[in-house]
Motif scaffolding. Structure first.
Motif, PDB file in Angstrom:
ATOM      1  N   ASN A   1       0.956  -1.494  -0.141  1.00 32.56           N
ATOM      2  CA  ASN A   1       0.559   0.153   0.037  1.00 32.56           C
ATOM      3  C   ASN A   1       0.994   1.250   0.206  1.00 32.56           C
ATOM      4  N   ILE A   2       0.480   2.008  -0.937  1.00 29.49           N
ATOM      5  CA  ILE A   2       0.929   3.550  -1.090  1.00 29.49           C
ATOM      6  C   ILE A   2       0.432   4.968  -0.553  1.00 29.49           C
ATOM      7  N   LYS A   3       0.882   5.614   0.120  1.00 29.35           N
ATOM      8  CA  LYS A   3       0.728   6.867   0.329  1.00 29.35           C
ATOM      9  C   LYS A   3       1.143   7.891  -0.794  1.00 29.35           C
ATOM     10  N   MET A   4      -0.418   8.156  -1.598  1.00 23.41           N
ATOM     11  CA  MET A   4      -0.034   8.853  -2.458  1.00 23.41           C
ATOM     12  C   MET A   4      -1.046   9.816  -2.721  1.00 23.41           C
ATOM     13  N   THR A   5      -0.911  11.589  -3.580  1.00 25.87           N
ATOM     14  CA  THR A   5      -1.677  11.907  -2.902  1.00 25.87           C
ATOM     15  C   THR A   5      -2.420  12.188  -4.094  1.00 25.87           C
ATOM     16  N   LYS A   6      -2.927  11.638  -5.195  1.00 27.20           N
ATOM     17  CA  LYS A   6      -3.286  11.604  -5.954  1.00 27.20           C
ATOM     18  C   LYS A   6      -3.303  10.567  -6.525  1.00 27.20           C
TER      19      LYS A   6
ATOM     20  N   SER B   1       1.498  11.231 -10.027  1.00 23.04           N
ATOM     21  CA  SER B   1       1.184  12.487  -9.062  1.00 23.04           C
ATOM     22  C   SER B   1       1.494  13.785  -8.403  1.00 23.04           C
ATOM     23  N   GLU B   2       2.227  13.951  -9.183  1.00 20.22           N
ATOM     24  CA  GLU B   2       3.612  15.485  -9.286  1.00 20.22           C
ATOM     25  C   GLU B   2       3.128  16.449 -10.834  1.00 20.22           C
ATOM     26  N   ARG B   3       2.656  15.787 -11.592  1.00 21.12           N
ATOM     27  CA  ARG B   3       2.110  15.735 -12.933  1.00 21.12           C
ATOM     28  C   ARG B   3       0.806  17.323 -11.722  1.00 21.12           C
ATOM     29  N   GLU B   4       0.807  18.489 -13.007  1.00 16.82           N
ATOM     30  CA  GLU B   4      -0.202  19.670 -12.731  1.00 16.82           C
ATOM     31  C   GLU B   4      -0.814  19.149 -14.068  1.00 16.82           C
ATOM     32  N   ARG B   5      -1.703  18.884 -13.735  1.00 14.03           N
ATOM     33  CA  ARG B   5      -3.415  19.019 -15.277  1.00 14.03           C
ATOM     34  C   ARG B   5      -3.701  19.609 -15.252  1.00 14.03           C
ATOM     35  N   ARG B   6      -3.720  20.430 -16.745  1.00 15.45           N
ATOM     36  CA  ARG B   6      -3.657  22.657 -16.532  1.00 15.45           C
ATOM     37  C   ARG B   6      -5.080  22.218 -18.122  1.00 15.45           C
ATOM     38  N   TYR B   7      -5.609  20.875 -18.493  1.00 19.45           N
ATOM     39  CA  TYR B   7      -6.671  21.382 -19.560  1.00 19.45           C
ATOM     40  C   TYR B   7      -6.614  22.816 -19.911  1.00 19.45           C
ATOM     41  N   GLY B   8      -5.623  22.909 -20.671  1.00 16.89           N
ATOM     42  CA  GLY B   8      -5.411  24.227 -21.475  1.00 16.89           C
ATOM     43  C   GLY B   8      -5.495  25.349 -20.545  1.00 16.89           C
ATOM     44  N   LYS B   9      -5.580  25.116 -19.484  1.00 12.42           N
ATOM     45  CA  LYS B   9      -5.952  26.970 -18.388  1.00 12.42           C
ATOM     46  C   LYS B   9      -4.298  27.023 -18.198  1.00 12.42           C
ATOM     47  N   THR B  10      -4.035  28.184 -17.615  1.00 11.05           N
ATOM     48  CA  THR B  10      -2.969  28.759 -16.617  1.00 11.05           C
ATOM     49  C   THR B  10      -2.623  28.099 -15.069  1.00 11.05           C
ATOM     50  N   GLY B  11      -1.311  28.308 -15.761  1.00  8.25           N
ATOM     51  CA  GLY B  11      -1.060  27.446 -14.306  1.00  8.25           C
ATOM     52  C   GLY B  11      -1.652  28.086 -12.183  1.00  8.25           C
ATOM     53  N   GLU B  12      -1.898  28.981 -13.119  1.00  7.45           N
ATOM     54  CA  GLU B  12      -2.820  30.036 -11.735  1.00  7.45           C
ATOM     55  C   GLU B  12      -3.824  29.392 -11.608  1.00  7.45           C
ATOM     56  N   GLN B  13      -4.464  29.803 -12.440  1.00  5.90           N
ATOM     57  CA  GLN B  13      -5.588  29.623 -12.388  1.00  5.90           C
ATOM     58  C   GLN B  13      -6.159  28.113 -11.627  1.00  5.90           C
ATOM     59  N   ILE B  14      -4.715  26.983 -11.771  1.00  8.98           N
ATOM     60  CA  ILE B  14      -5.400  25.887 -11.686  1.00  8.98           C
ATOM     61  C   ILE B  14      -4.863  25.415 -10.043  1.00  8.98           C
ATOM     62  N   ASN B  15      -4.333  26.483  -9.402  1.00  8.80           N
ATOM     63  CA  ASN B  15      -3.629  26.550  -8.485  1.00  8.80           C
ATOM     64  C   ASN B  15      -5.050  27.577  -7.170  1.00  8.80           C
ATOM     65  N   LYS B  16      -5.718  27.811  -7.711  1.00  7.25           N
ATOM     66  CA  LYS B  16      -6.614  29.131  -7.563  1.00  7.25           C
ATOM     67  C   LYS B  16      -8.070  28.190  -6.834  1.00  7.25           C
ATOM     68  N   ILE B  17      -8.571  26.761  -7.725  1.00  4.28           N
ATOM     69  CA  ILE B  17      -9.228  25.991  -7.734  1.00  4.28           C
ATOM     70  C   ILE B  17      -8.633  24.939  -6.491  1.00  4.28           C
ATOM     71  N   LYS B  18      -7.759  24.634  -6.520  1.00  2.35           N
ATOM     72  CA  LYS B  18      -7.028  24.036  -4.921  1.00  2.35           C
ATOM     73  C   LYS B  18      -6.962  23.955  -3.823  1.00  2.35           C
TER      74      LYS B  18
ATOM     75  N   TYR C   1      -7.092  13.745 -23.296  1.00  4.35           N
ATOM     76  CA  TYR C   1      -6.069  15.017 -22.187  1.00  4.35           C
ATOM     77  C   TYR C   1      -5.604  13.251 -20.801  1.00  4.35           C
ATOM     78  N   THR C   2      -5.236  12.287 -21.195  1.00  3.39           N
ATOM     79  CA  THR C   2      -4.418  11.731 -20.470  1.00  3.39           C
ATOM     80  C   THR C   2      -2.762  12.490 -20.289  1.00  3.39           C
ATOM     81  N   GLU C   3      -2.539  12.076 -19.247  1.00  2.73           N
ATOM     82  CA  GLU C   3      -0.777  11.996 -18.219  1.00  2.73           C
ATOM     83  C   GLU C   3      -0.473  10.536 -19.028  1.00  2.73           C
ATOM     84  N   PHE C   4       1.120  10.883 -20.212  1.00  3.13           N
ATOM     85  CA  PHE C   4       1.810   9.914 -20.341  1.00  3.13           C
ATOM     86  C   PHE C   4       2.803   9.523 -19.325  1.00  3.13           C
TER      87      PHE C   4
END
Ligand code: IPE
Ligand code: IPE
Ligand code: MG
Length: 248
Positions: free
Chosen positions: A4-9, A231-248, A205-208
């Protein structure tokens, strides 16, 4: 061993292009089929890992439309191996509440294999712990074409009209993968970095994640490494990093 592993995502759907069986066998001076046989253990481990770590959908690319162009002896061996694997893994699938599904052009499979697939799909259809999908005789272009043909028939018989737009949702429902969420993570083993006509629409929009490890050598630790990277990837779906981090 349970890992079992501890993962954020945790990805909901992981798909794997299981590649490198032939090279694995060649390096050992064995027949290609021995590589495919050895790959069955990796399938078992991957399914176990997915079940242990809360991955809801694990899908595996086992045989492509293009693989029908391989030598007939290899094709026969692979098909027999599928039948054997379904028979030998039946109990494990039932005991672990795994729903089993095969997606692809089943019209090209033998009656014997289709009967085994139907039986195991029926028995496991009530399960909901993990859905294990095997892509067999599948290609992304085949899938899009069969969806387009279905739509043409709907226009023909009046269940769809041209003044109602064809939407992403309608297209999703016409694809052979309907009911399966798009993959969050695609893993390909053996060092090849291509999609090989796999899930073309569904991987929008899959991560490879590519690894040099050959499929028969792929173990839980390798799966864990792929999940950690995801887990370390930031999935942006075309938005900016700032927009994504605001949602979080
Ligand atoms: C993947 O391994 C399995 C199938 C495509 C059926 P390969 O058989 O492609 O192995 P390599 O790429 O030749 O090493
Ligand atoms: C892709 O592997 C198909 C499967 C793993 C089932 P291939 O070995 O057939 O792919 P290419 O031909 O190297 O692109
Ligand atoms: Mg290959």
């Amino acid at each position: 061993m349970t890992q079992n592993i501890k993962m954020t995502k945790i990805p909901e759907h992981v798909t794997i292009i299981m590649d490198g069986n032939g090279r694995w066998a060649k390096r050992r001076g064995l027949e290609r089929l021995e590589g495919h046989k050895a790959g069955v253990e990796s399938v078992r481990e991957a399914a176990e890992f997915a079940a242990e770590n809360g991955i809801k959908f694990l899908s595996l690319f086992a045989f492509s439309e293009e693989n029908w162009n391989r030598p007939q002896s290899e094709i026969n061996g692979l098909m027999e191996l599928m039948i054997d694997a379904i028979i030998s893994e039946k109990k494990t699938l039932i005991d672990n509440k795994i729903k089993f599904r095969v997606v692809g052009d089943k019209s090209r499979l033998t009656d014997t294999l289709n009967a085994k697939i139907d039986e195991i799909e029926k028995i496991t259809s009530v399960n909901n712990h993990l859905t294990l999908i095997v892509f067999l005789s599948y290609s992304g272009k085949w899938d899009i074409l069969q969806a387009a043909r279905k739509y043409a028939h709907m226009i023909d018989d009046g269940t769809a009209t041209l003044d109602v737009p064809l939407t992403n949702e309608l297209m999703d429902s016409l694809l052979s993968t309907h009911g399966i969420p798009d993959p969050d993570l695609l893993i390909r083993t053996s060092g090849e970095q291509r999609i090989s006509n796999y899930l073309l629409w569904q991987c929008a929009y899959t991560e490879f994640y590519f690894t040099d490890i050959l499929w028969p050598d792929f173990r839980k630790n390798d799966f864990k490494r792929a999940i950690d990277t995801f887990s370390e990837r930031e999935r942006r779906y075309g938005k900016t990093g700032e927009q994504i981090n605001k949602i979080k």
